[in-house]
Design a protein around this motif. Structure first.
Motif, PDB file in Angstrom:
ATOM      1  N   VAL A  93      61.195  48.742  -7.970  1.00  0.00           N
ATOM      2  CA  VAL A  93      61.460  49.070 -10.043  1.00  0.00           C
ATOM      3  C   VAL A  93      60.581  48.252 -10.227  1.00  0.00           C
ATOM      4  N   TYR A  94      60.241  46.762 -10.396  1.00  0.00           N
ATOM      5  CA  TYR A  94      58.902  46.683 -11.107  1.00  0.00           C
ATOM      6  C   TYR A  94      58.231  47.291 -11.376  1.00  0.00           C
ATOM      7  N   SER A  95      57.823  47.633 -10.182  1.00  0.00           N
ATOM      8  CA  SER A  95      56.582  48.278  -9.745  1.00  0.00           C
ATOM      9  C   SER A  95      56.527  49.758 -10.988  1.00  0.00           C
ATOM     10  N   ILE A  96      57.596  50.133 -10.759  1.00  0.00           N
ATOM     11  CA  ILE A  96      56.980  51.365 -11.787  1.00  0.00           C
ATOM     12  C   ILE A  96      57.678  51.213 -13.501  1.00  0.00           C
ATOM     13  N   GLN A  97      58.453  50.562 -13.167  1.00  0.00           N
ATOM     14  CA  GLN A  97      58.603  50.412 -14.974  1.00  0.00           C
ATOM     15  C   GLN A  97      58.068  50.202 -15.887  1.00  0.00           C
ATOM     16  N   ARG A  98      56.697  49.606 -15.680  1.00  0.00           N
ATOM     17  CA  ARG A  98      55.294  50.054 -16.857  1.00  0.00           C
ATOM     18  C   ARG A  98      55.063  51.631 -17.197  1.00  0.00           C
ATOM     19  N   ASN A  99      55.171  52.111 -16.317  1.00  0.00           N
ATOM     20  CA  ASN A  99      55.353  53.836 -16.683  1.00  0.00           C
ATOM     21  C   ASN A  99      56.253  54.486 -16.860  1.00  0.00           C
ATOM     22  N   ALA A 100      57.397  53.850 -16.050  1.00  0.00           N
ATOM     23  CA  ALA A 100      58.373  54.854 -16.061  1.00  0.00           C
ATOM     24  C   ALA A 100      59.765  54.113 -16.056  1.00  0.00           C
ATOM     25  N   LEU A 101      60.722  54.230 -16.312  1.00  0.00           N
ATOM     26  CA  LEU A 101      62.864  54.300 -15.888  1.00  0.00           C
ATOM     27  C   LEU A 101      63.339  55.014 -15.857  1.00  0.00           C
ATOM     28  N   PRO A 102      63.555  55.910 -14.788  1.00  0.00           N
ATOM     29  CA  PRO A 102      64.285  57.498 -14.432  1.00  0.00           C
ATOM     30  C   PRO A 102      65.916  56.471 -14.445  1.00  0.00           C
ATOM     31  N   VAL A 103      66.342  57.017 -14.687  1.00  0.00           N
ATOM     32  CA  VAL A 103      67.794  57.517 -14.793  1.00  0.00           C
ATOM     33  C   VAL A 103      68.054  57.173 -13.077  1.00  0.00           C
ATOM     34  N   GLN A 104      67.493  57.349 -11.770  1.00  0.00           N
ATOM     35  CA  GLN A 104      67.962  57.356 -11.112  1.00  0.00           C
ATOM     36  C   GLN A 104      68.195  55.251 -10.322  1.00  0.00           C
ATOM     37  N   ILE A 105      67.691  54.767 -11.239  1.00  0.00           N
ATOM     38  CA  ILE A 105      67.873  53.203 -10.776  1.00  0.00           C
ATOM     39  C   ILE A 105      68.591  53.039 -11.809  1.00  0.00           C
ATOM     40  N   ASN A 106      69.718  53.201 -12.288  1.00  0.00           N
ATOM     41  CA  ASN A 106      70.879  53.037 -13.248  1.00  0.00           C
ATOM     42  C   ASN A 106      71.716  53.833 -12.199  1.00  0.00           C
TER      43      ASN A 106
END
Length: 294
Positions: free
Chosen positions: A253-266
């Protein structure tokens, strides 16, 4: 004279009225404060669950767009997410298992036996809880790297390069402290006469433990295991130091949050939260049923 002495007596009534008001304030203040605190804690979780049903317009799930179940139907539909969640679950389950077993035995030893160094060990148990995570992470990384360098190289098992094994060791290390404290709290009010009665009736030490001691302390052990699992699956700071190229869910999550924050995280967060709540509810129901049977 008697009338003069009895004249000032209305004061206790005023005092009792004031006391009644304070009693009412105290009676409602604590529940109101508790309710507000729970709401404050639950708001981020509620937002997470609500936005798991969102269909964002872009890569970032920041703004509500429209209701959708796509995230729930495809919870791992993002590169690397499935592997990261699998790794986190495997580490959390294994570290919980080992930490619960070791922590329970340590808690039993510290509570029931008097031995040399017992006081020092009690203090050492609290050190991982009191030490900042960034310090623990840096220290563990130094330890793991040192196993591959002189003078330790070749003399001890090598724990470098870091990866799954080093994450597991680190999680077991900091989870043991929480398990010990939780199990000790459960053992504090344990009635040893129950064990003595079982042994008087012919049970040996092992049978007494499994038939008497373990069922009575099981709620504490289960609480310790749930706490260890929660701490392990969401740890980022220590894991980030000792993970190497291995991705866990928080690191992903930390590595991807700069480029995307997909709904799958929620969605994954909601599944973990609801699963934990369901397990706690089942445990509480089981404990309540056992109490009613006794």
């Amino acid at each position: 004279m008697a009338d003069a002495l009895s004249a000032p007596r209305p004061q206790p009534a005023a005092k009792s009225a004031g006391g009644s008001i304070m009693h009412r304030i105290n009676h409602w203040l604590l529940p109101a404060f508790t309710t507000l605190a729970i709401i404050y804690l639950m708001v981020p979780i509620a937002v997470m669950i609500v936005f798991s049903f969102n269909k964002p317009a872009g890569k970032f799930n920041y703004i509500w767009n429209q209701f959708s179940l796509d995230g729930w139907f495809h919870p791992f539909d993002w590169p690397g997410l499935g592997d990261a969640v699998t790794t986190s679950l495997a580490i959390a389950l294994l570290s919980t298992l080992f930490a619960t077993i070791l922590g329970t035995m340590i808690g039993l030893a510290l509570t029931r036996y008097d031995f040399r160094g017992r006081g020092a060990l009690n203090g050492i148990i609290f050190l991982p809880m009191a030490t900042p995570e960034i310090v623990l992470g840096a220290s563990l990384l130094t330890l793991f790297v040192a196993t591959a360098l002189p003078p330790l190289a070749g003399g001890v098992p090598t724990l470098y390069p870091t990866g799954f094994l080093t994450i597991l060791i680190a999680h077991i290390m900091f989870n043991i402290s929480y398990v010990v404290v939780t199990v000790k709290a459960r053992l504090a009010g344990f009635d040893r006469r129950l064990e003595e009665a079982a042994m008087d009736l012919g049970a040996n030490e092992l049978t007494t433990f499994w038939k008497v001691t373990f069922p009575l302390i099981f709620p504490g052990i289960m609480a310790a295991a749930l706490l260890a699992f929660s701490l392990s699956i969401d740890d980022f700071v220590i894991t980030n130091f000792v993970s190497g190229t291995t991705n866990t869910f928080p690191i992903w999550v930390y590595s991807i949050q700069r480029n995307a924050l997909p709904v799958q995280i929620n969605v994954i967060g909601s599944i973990i939260f609801l699963g934990a709540v369901g397990l706690v509810a089942l445990t509480s129901l089981r404990s309540g049923r056992a109490v009613r049977i006794r």
